[in-house]
Design an enzyme around this catalytic site. Structure first.
Site, PDB file in Angstrom:
ATOM      1  N   TRP A 102      -3.762   7.275   3.583  1.00  0.00           N
ATOM      2  CA  TRP A 102      -3.933   6.679   2.249  1.00  0.00           C
ATOM      3  C   TRP A 102      -5.383   6.762   1.799  1.00  0.00           C
ATOM      4  O   TRP A 102      -5.663   7.065   0.636  1.00  0.00           O
ATOM      5  CB  TRP A 102      -3.414   5.241   2.225  1.00  0.00           C
ATOM      6  CG  TRP A 102      -1.939   5.154   2.501  1.00  0.00           C
ATOM      7  CD1 TRP A 102      -1.339   4.499   3.533  1.00  0.00           C
ATOM      8  CD2 TRP A 102      -0.865   5.770   1.751  1.00  0.00           C
ATOM      9  NE1 TRP A 102       0.034   4.656   3.471  1.00  0.00           N
ATOM     10  CE2 TRP A 102       0.341   5.428   2.397  1.00  0.00           C
ATOM     11  CE3 TRP A 102      -0.814   6.569   0.607  1.00  0.00           C
ATOM     12  CZ2 TRP A 102       1.599   5.856   1.927  1.00  0.00           C
ATOM     13  CZ3 TRP A 102       0.426   7.000   0.144  1.00  0.00           C
ATOM     14  CH2 TRP A 102       1.601   6.649   0.800  1.00  0.00           C
ATOM     15  N   ASP A 169      -7.950  -1.107  -0.946  1.00  0.00           N
ATOM     16  CA  ASP A 169      -6.510  -0.903  -1.038  1.00  0.00           C
ATOM     17  C   ASP A 169      -5.896  -1.837  -0.001  1.00  0.00           C
ATOM     18  O   ASP A 169      -6.009  -1.600   1.196  1.00  0.00           O
ATOM     19  CB  ASP A 169      -6.190   0.566  -0.728  1.00  0.00           C
ATOM     20  CG  ASP A 169      -4.685   0.845  -0.661  1.00  0.00           C
ATOM     21  OD1 ASP A 169      -3.884  -0.093  -0.827  1.00  0.00           O
ATOM     22  OD2 ASP A 169      -4.329   2.023  -0.428  1.00  0.00           O
ATOM     23  N   LYS A 193       5.172  -3.485  -0.086  1.00  0.00           N
ATOM     24  CA  LYS A 193       4.947  -3.695   1.342  1.00  0.00           C
ATOM     25  C   LYS A 193       5.046  -5.171   1.736  1.00  0.00           C
ATOM     26  O   LYS A 193       5.665  -5.510   2.708  1.00  0.00           O
ATOM     27  CB  LYS A 193       3.583  -3.151   1.784  1.00  0.00           C
ATOM     28  CG  LYS A 193       3.306  -1.717   1.358  1.00  0.00           C
ATOM     29  CD  LYS A 193       4.116  -0.697   2.130  1.00  0.00           C
ATOM     30  CE  LYS A 193       4.122   0.684   1.513  1.00  0.00           C
ATOM     31  NZ  LYS A 193       2.822   1.283   1.306  1.00  0.00           N
TER      32      LYS A 193
HETATM   33  C1  LIG Z   1       2.292   2.553   0.659  1.00  0.00           C
HETATM   34  C2  LIG Z   1       0.836   2.625   0.499  1.00  0.00           C
HETATM   35  C3  LIG Z   1       0.249   3.320  -0.582  1.00  0.00           C
HETATM   36  C4  LIG Z   1       1.060   4.076  -1.611  1.00  0.00           C
HETATM   37  O1  LIG Z   1       1.631   3.185  -2.481  1.00  0.00           O
HETATM   38  P1  LIG Z   1       2.491   3.694  -3.750  1.00  0.00           P
HETATM   39  O2  LIG Z   1       2.766   2.373  -4.397  1.00  0.00           O
HETATM   40  O3  LIG Z   1       3.689   4.378  -3.220  1.00  0.00           O
HETATM   41  O4  LIG Z   1       1.636   4.569  -4.563  1.00  0.00           O
HETATM   42  C5  LIG Z   1      -1.121   3.313  -0.683  1.00  0.00           C
HETATM   43  N1  LIG Z   1      -1.886   2.673   0.212  1.00  0.00           N
HETATM   44  C6  LIG Z   1      -1.371   2.001   1.261  1.00  0.00           C
HETATM   45  C7  LIG Z   1      -2.276   1.318   2.222  1.00  0.00           C
HETATM   46  C8  LIG Z   1       0.011   1.966   1.433  1.00  0.00           C
HETATM   47  O5  LIG Z   1       0.530   1.299   2.477  1.00  0.00           O
END
Ligand SMILES: *Cc1c(COP(=O)(O)O)cnc(C)c1O
Length: 356
Positions: A102, A169, A193
């Site tokens: 990511w 993030d 998540k």
């Molecule tokens: C799942 C995830 C993403 C991607 O998220 P989307 O909503 O599918 O764009 C980005 N960063 C992390 C840490 C993730 O776990």
């Protein structure tokens, strides 16, 4: 709702039963309005209240002052935030710590907008640790980190001290533990998540960051416009936001301190089994292990098919590792119960007993 299976999936993932129950009743009749949550106007008073409460609860749970920070509910997932952060704030040079897929994707997008200094990376060991040494002396527009690496199963347990704005993030560990959110100038999290269903992304942003925007940013990608328009510049994902609200109410009720302790206990249980079971090995460095995604591999000479069969018989779902790394990954988000963890441990022990 009696939960049919024990869901260890990395995302979209498990949510509290109460969220499913309340959300499904709102699909039929929302707030006794005679309307479904799926059909109410996003400009209606009922939905404005949902939006307002979801914003203020998120800030309250994070311990952030609403004068200083704004909370947004946007679309496009965390993946859109990879470029939106850079589009708005990468004027010259930004620092990134690369701790996995990511982060790498965030870096790739940021490079479209300016210079990126990858000040540290754990790529040398297939991202199985969190780098601790880096030089932050340059002049950076911001430092970007990924607080929890969903795919590799590593997590920052303390955060960089940066003089530049700190962005994170937090898609896979937001509101899973007590941390000092005020260290961060911008936080984003795809909801699917640990917060709610797919389709909405929470952004917590420090208002004075907006003074740093120099580029002309298209409206849909402009934090300023989304703040000015109260997350309703266009039609917001009404149902997803409502589900997040239902979950935030539960998070507030339990409190991050208790949630964090619970998650720590849960993760210790599973890691202890990984460490003590001769059939498996943990993937990530001991000190950097994630409390949300426990990654582990099958040791050579043991029959993965048999383990999968035992898990299936016990209604355990979603423990396969990400397609890019293989192995196993038990995602143990807030809503996953200790009972589910104990069941997985029982399956691991049963599997091991075949080799005595
Ligand atoms: C799942 C995830 C993403 C991607 O998220 P989307 O909503 O599918 O764009 C980005 N960063 C992390 C840490 C993730 O776990």
């Amino acid at each position: 709702m009696n939960n049919r299976v024990h869901n260890f999936s990395a995302g979209p993932s498990i949510l509290p039963d109460q969220v499913f129950e309340k959300a499904s009743s709102a699909v039929k009749n929302f707030n006794n309005s005679g309307l479904s949550i799926l059909e109410i106007s996003h400009r209606s008073k009922d939905f404005m209240n949902v939006l307002e409460e979801s914003r203020s609860l998120a800030l309250e749970i994070a311990g952030l002052n609403s004068e200083e920070y704004s909370c947004l509910y946007l679309q496009g997932g965390a993946s859109l935030q990879f470029l939106m952060t850079a589009y708005n704030f990468l004027n010259n040079n930004a620092a990134y710590i690369n701790t996995g897929s990511w982060s790498s994707k965030a870096i790739k997008e940021a490079k479209l907008f300016g210079k990126v200094a990858e000040i540290a990376s754990s790529k040398d060991k297939n991202f199985n640790y969190i780098p601790k040494e880096y030089d932050l002396n340059g002049s950076y527009d911001y430092l970007h980190i990924t607080s929890n690496n969903t795919i590799f199963g590593t997590q920052f347990h303390s955060f960089p001290e940066s003089s530049c704005p700190l962005f994170a993030d937090m898609s896979s560990d937001i509101f899973s533990r007590e941390i000092d959110f005020s260290k961060f100038d911008l936080i984003y999290a795809g909801a699917q998540k640990n917060l709610g269903p797919a389709g909405v992304t929470m952004v917590l942003i420090k208002n004075n960051l907006l003074d740093k925007i120099t580029r002309n940013v298209p409206s849909m990608l402009s934090y300023k416009i989304h703040i000015d328009k109260d997350s309703s510049f266009n039609t917001p994902p009404v149902f997803a936001i409502y589900c997040v609200l239902l979950n935030l109410r539960l998070i507030k009720k339990e409190g991050l301190e208790s949630i964090g302790e619970n998650n720590l206990t849960k993760s210790k249980l599973i890691y202890d089994e990984i460490d003590n079971n001769k059939c498996f090995s943990g993937f990530s460095d001991y000190d950097d292990r994630s409390q949300m995604n426990a990654t582990f591999n099958l040791n050579n000479g043991y029959d993965g098919e048999l383990f999968n069969k035992i898990c299936k018989e016990n209604n355990i779902s979603g423990i396969n590792g990400h397609r890019s790394v293989g192995g196993y990954r038990a995602s143990i988000y807030n809503a996953l119960s200790t009972d589910s963890i104990n069941l997985l441990i029982k399956c691991m022990k049963e599997f091991e007993s075949n080799y005595n």
